[in-house]
Design a protein around this motif. Structure first.
Motif, PDB file in Angstrom:
ATOM      1  N   ALA A  88      43.327  -5.464  92.065  1.00  0.00           N
ATOM      2  CA  ALA A  88      42.076  -4.730  92.273  1.00  0.00           C
ATOM      3  C   ALA A  88      42.146  -3.271  91.863  1.00  0.00           C
ATOM      4  N   SER A  89      43.351  -2.749  91.578  1.00  0.00           N
ATOM      5  CA  SER A  89      43.447  -1.352  91.156  1.00  0.00           C
ATOM      6  C   SER A  89      43.001  -1.151  89.708  1.00  0.00           C
ATOM      7  N   PHE A  90      42.768  -2.245  88.986  1.00  0.00           N
ATOM      8  CA  PHE A  90      42.169  -2.142  87.648  1.00  0.00           C
ATOM      9  C   PHE A  90      40.818  -1.448  87.766  1.00  0.00           C
ATOM     10  N   ASN A  91      40.580  -0.455  86.904  1.00  0.00           N
ATOM     11  CA  ASN A  91      39.310   0.271  86.941  1.00  0.00           C
ATOM     12  C   ASN A  91      38.696   0.277  85.545  1.00  0.00           C
ATOM     13  N   PRO A  92      37.494  -0.276  85.390  1.00  0.00           N
ATOM     14  CA  PRO A  92      36.886  -0.340  84.057  1.00  0.00           C
ATOM     15  C   PRO A  92      36.526   1.018  83.457  1.00  0.00           C
ATOM     16  N   ASN A  93      36.628   2.098  84.227  1.00  0.00           N
ATOM     17  CA  ASN A  93      36.379   3.415  83.632  1.00  0.00           C
ATOM     18  C   ASN A  93      37.568   3.884  82.797  1.00  0.00           C
ATOM     19  N   GLY A  94      38.648   3.081  82.797  1.00  0.00           N
ATOM     20  CA  GLY A  94      39.808   3.388  81.977  1.00  0.00           C
ATOM     21  C   GLY A  94      40.884   4.187  82.668  1.00  0.00           C
ATOM     22  N   SER A  95      40.653   4.566  83.932  1.00  0.00           N
ATOM     23  CA  SER A  95      41.632   5.390  84.646  1.00  0.00           C
ATOM     24  C   SER A  95      42.853   4.598  85.093  1.00  0.00           C
ATOM     25  N   SER A  96      42.710   3.272  85.229  1.00  0.00           N
ATOM     26  CA  SER A  96      43.835   2.439  85.650  1.00  0.00           C
ATOM     27  C   SER A  96      43.703   1.048  85.050  1.00  0.00           C
ATOM     28  N   GLU A  97      44.811   0.558  84.488  1.00  0.00           N
ATOM     29  CA  GLU A  97      44.844  -0.806  83.967  1.00  0.00           C
ATOM     30  C   GLU A  97      45.173  -1.809  85.071  1.00  0.00           C
ATOM     31  N   GLY A  98      45.466  -1.296  86.280  1.00  0.00           N
ATOM     32  CA  GLY A  98      45.815  -2.175  87.380  1.00  0.00           C
ATOM     33  C   GLY A  98      47.231  -2.705  87.246  1.00  0.00           C
ATOM     34  N   VAL A  99      47.668  -3.434  88.256  1.00  0.00           N
ATOM     35  CA  VAL A  99      48.993  -4.053  88.234  1.00  0.00           C
ATOM     36  C   VAL A  99      48.885  -5.411  87.549  1.00  0.00           C
ATOM     37  N   LEU A 100      49.690  -5.612  86.513  1.00  0.00           N
ATOM     38  CA  LEU A 100      49.704  -6.892  85.808  1.00  0.00           C
ATOM     39  C   LEU A 100      50.472  -7.906  86.649  1.00  0.00           C
TER      40      LEU A 100
END
Length: 246
Positions: A88-100
């Protein structure tokens, strides 16, 4: 030990040969219990040669993902497609790709048109949490895959696209996706995973008999050395008498 297919020039040495003789790890993926679903009558085709696509979903009542079903359409020879699950840490604003959490690449040959079941095999998740499913950009103008979706957005399954490898994502219309837990479900076998890299897809006819089986195994350099479709021939009693390989 991770299993790979052989290529010409690969060394035949003790470690490699012993890995063949040793029993490989294996996992069976059944149909499983549905944990998330977004479908509809829409037929909008989203070209995966032009952009990567991401959709957010809530893992309802389950703590694993055994497999997913995606509504895809193949053009030309298609393309090898990489599917990722991110937290859930993925952010579509580009600030975080989240944990793969998981990345799986599938060979172009297995794709067709319509829903396809793809093995994921991911456990240790949190019921009720949000996750992101990402399909990476791949292919060209002739050979590619398109992800089918709706003409409108869905706040419960927000979907985004990005043409580059970094930066923000653009909001888009909903994409067709189904997520199934790694549970027995109705005990209908859908996939086998062998030595981590060897995988199968089992599809059934309306009468319950096997329609075909895809099996594939990459070489250590990630090229596809084994990608085969096995189609059974049945006698009048419904017994498979031959398995044609293509």
């Amino acid at each position: 030990m991770t299993l790979y297919a052989f290529k010409n020039g690969d060394p035949i040495e003790e470690r490699l040969m012993n890995s063949i003789f040793t029993a490989q790890s294996s996992t069976l993926i059944f149909d499983g219990d549905q944990a998330a679903v977004k479908t509809g009558s829409g037929a909008v085709e989203n070209n995966l040669s032009l952009a990567s696509y991401a959709v957010r979903f809530v893992l309802t009542g389950q703590t694993s993902i055994g497999r997913i079903e995606l509504d895809l359409k193949k053009y030309g020879a298609g393309a090898d497609m990489t599917v990722e699950i991110r937290d859930a840490s993925f952010n579509p604003n580009g600030s975080s790709e989240g944990v793969l959490l998981k990345s799986v690449t599938f060979p172009a040959k297995i794709f067709g048109s319509g829903y396809i079941s793809l093995p994921i095999d991911l456990s240790g998740l949190t019921a009720g949490a949000q996750y992101w499913l990402v399909m990476k950009k791949a292919g060209d103008s002739i050979n590619h895959i398109r992800w089918v979706g709706e003409t409108t957005q869905d706040v419960s399954y927000p979907a985004y696209s990005r043409s580059g490898v970094t930066g923000g994502w653009s909001i888009g219309n909903a994409l067709h996706v189904k997520v199934f837990a790694k549970t027995p479900g109705t005990y209908l076998l859908k996939h086998g995973i062998y030595g981590e890299n060897g995988k199968t897809i089992i599809e059934y006819r309306a009468d319950g008999l096997v329609n075909y089986i895809w099996r594939w195994l990459p070489a250590a350099d990630k090229t596809w050395k084994i990608v085969e479709k096995m189609t059974p021939v049945y006698d009048i009693n419904g017994v498979a008498t031959d398995w044609g390989i293509a």
